[in-house]
Enzyme design. Structure first.
Site, PDB file in Angstrom:
ATOM      1  CB  SER A  15      -0.984   0.001   1.175  1.00 54.98           C
ATOM      2  OG  SER A  15      -0.323   0.275   2.383  1.00 54.98           O
ATOM      3  NE  ARG A  92      16.288 -10.118   2.299  1.00 54.91           N
ATOM      4  CZ  ARG A  92      16.640 -11.343   2.657  1.00 54.91           C
ATOM      5  NH1 ARG A  92      15.719 -12.250   2.896  1.00 54.91           N
ATOM      6  NH2 ARG A  92      17.911 -11.663   2.784  1.00 54.91           N
ATOM      7  CG  ASN A 108      12.719   0.985   6.482  1.00 55.62           C
ATOM      8  OD1 ASN A 108      11.951   0.338   5.765  1.00 55.62           O
ATOM      9  ND2 ASN A 108      12.806   0.763   7.780  1.00 55.62           N
ATOM     10  CG  HIS A 110       9.491   1.108  11.823  1.00 52.67           C
ATOM     11  ND1 HIS A 110       9.481  -0.269  11.637  1.00 52.67           N
ATOM     12  CD2 HIS A 110       9.269   1.311  13.144  1.00 52.67           C
ATOM     13  CE1 HIS A 110       9.267  -0.853  12.797  1.00 52.67           C
ATOM     14  NE2 HIS A 110       9.127   0.076  13.734  1.00 52.67           N
ATOM     15  CG  ASP A 146      12.667  -0.976  11.541  1.00 51.91           C
ATOM     16  OD1 ASP A 146      12.574  -0.870  10.312  1.00 51.91           O
ATOM     17  OD2 ASP A 146      12.130  -1.889  12.190  1.00 51.91           O
TER      18      ASP A 146
HETATM   19  C1  GAR Z   1       3.930  -0.652   6.708  1.00 47.25           C
HETATM   20  O1  GAR Z   1       3.165  -0.381   7.848  1.00 47.25           O
HETATM   21  C2  GAR Z   1       5.400  -0.346   6.955  1.00 47.25           C
HETATM   22  O2  GAR Z   1       5.588   0.795   7.759  1.00 47.25           O
HETATM   23  C3  GAR Z   1       5.838  -1.591   7.664  1.00 47.25           C
HETATM   24  O3  GAR Z   1       5.231  -2.632   6.947  1.00 47.25           O
HETATM   25  C4  GAR Z   1       3.988  -2.160   6.428  1.00 47.25           C
HETATM   26  C5  GAR Z   1       3.946  -2.451   4.960  1.00 47.25           C
HETATM   27  O4  GAR Z   1       2.676  -2.159   4.437  1.00 47.25           O
HETATM   28  N1  GAR Z   1       7.276  -1.715   7.688  1.00 47.25           N
HETATM   29  C6  GAR Z   1       7.952  -2.181   8.734  1.00 47.25           C
HETATM   30  O5  GAR Z   1       7.427  -2.590   9.729  1.00 47.25           O
HETATM   31  C7  GAR Z   1       9.468  -2.140   8.565  1.00 47.25           C
HETATM   32  N2  GAR Z   1      10.092  -2.496   9.790  1.00 47.25           N
HETATM   33  P1  GAR Z   1       2.462  -2.033   2.875  1.00 47.25           P
HETATM   34  O6  GAR Z   1       3.049  -3.318   2.250  1.00 47.25           O
HETATM   35  O7  GAR Z   1       0.985  -1.959   2.711  1.00 47.25           O
HETATM   36  O8  GAR Z   1       3.181  -0.811   2.408  1.00 47.25           O
END
Ligand code: GAR
Length: 194
Positions: A15, A92, A108, A110, A146
C-alpha cells in the site's frame, strides 16, 4: 544515476508503494518508479505493479544468505539505475553490500516514532507499552533494524480502545502521506548536491 528514478522494494501488500505511485500520478511527486522488487512471490504489491505497467521483479530470498541476497539485489537494481531505493514494507535487514552500493540513498518507512519500537509488530509494541502517541518514521537505512538518520515523522494519537488493527490503520494513513514527501525531499537534496 537516473535523476528522479526510484526503485521500490516490498514484501507484502504494497500500500505504501501504491500511495507513492498515486502521488506521482497526481503530480505531487516528480519521480519515476523504475522497478518494484519483492522478496516474496505472493506479495500483493507485485500484482499491483504489473497492473500499473511497471517493471515488477520477484527475487525470492529463501535459502540465500543475507550478503549473497544483497549482491543479487544490487545486480538486479543496477540496470534500472535508481537515484533512490525505497524500502516499503520490505521485511529484510539490508547489509553493507547494498548500503555501500547506494550510500545515503536507501530509505525505509516504519510504523512507529523511531527510535521507539523498531522491528516487527511496532503498533502492537506501542499498544502493549501504553504510549499515548505513536506514528510513523521515514529514515535513511543503515545496517541496523529500523535505525538510521530520520527524514520525516508523523505523530498519531493512541486512543482508548484502540486495537492493533485500528491503530495500524490510522498510522498507515499517515505513512501514505509522509513517504512520498520524504522521497521528494531526498530527490531535491540529491539534485542540489549534484
Ligand atoms: C507498513 O506499515 C510499513 O511501515 C511496515 O510494513 C507495512 C507495509 O505495508 N514496515 C515495517 O514494519 C518495517 N520495519 P504495505 O506493504 O501496505 O506498504
Amino acid at each position: 544515476m537516473g535523476q528522479r528514478r526510484i526503485a521500490i522494494l516490498i514484501s507484502g501488500r504494497g500500500s505504501n508503494f501504491v500511495a507513492i505511485h498515486e502521488a506521482i500520478g497526481r503530480g505531487d511527486l516528480d519521480a519515476e518508479i523504475c522497478c518494484v522488487i519483492s522478496d516474496r512471490a505472493d506479495a500483493g504489491g507485485l500484482e499491483r505493479a504489473r497492473e500499473f505497467g511497471l517493471e515488477a521483479v520477484c527475487l525470492p530470498a529463501r535459502g540465500i544468505e543475507r550478503e549473497e541476497y544483497d549482491r543479487l539485489l544490487g545486480r538486479t537494481l543496477a540496470p534500472f539505475d535508481p537515484a533512490l531505493v525505497c524500502l516499503a514494507g520490505f521485511m529484510r535487514i539490508v547489509t553493507p553490500i547494498l548500503l555501500d552500493a547506494y550510500p545515503g540513498r536507501i530509505l525505509n518507512i516504519h510504523p512507529s516514532l523511531l527510535p521507539s519500537f523498531p522491528g516487527l509488530h511496532a503498533q502492537r509494541q506501542a499498544l502493549e507499552y501504553g504510549v499515548k502517541v505513536s506514528g510513523c518514521t521515514v529514515h535513511l537505512a543503515d545496517a541496523g533494524i529500523d535505525t538510521g538518520p530520520i527524514l520525516m515523522q508523523r505523530a498519531v494519537e493512541v486512543r482508548d480502545g484502540d486495537t492493533e488493527e485500528t491503530l495500524s490503520a490510522r498510522i498507515l494513513a499517515e505513512e501514505h502521506q509522509v513517504y512520498w514527501r520524504a522521497i521528494a525531499l531526498m530527490l531535491d537534496r540529491l539534485a542540489v548536491s549534484r
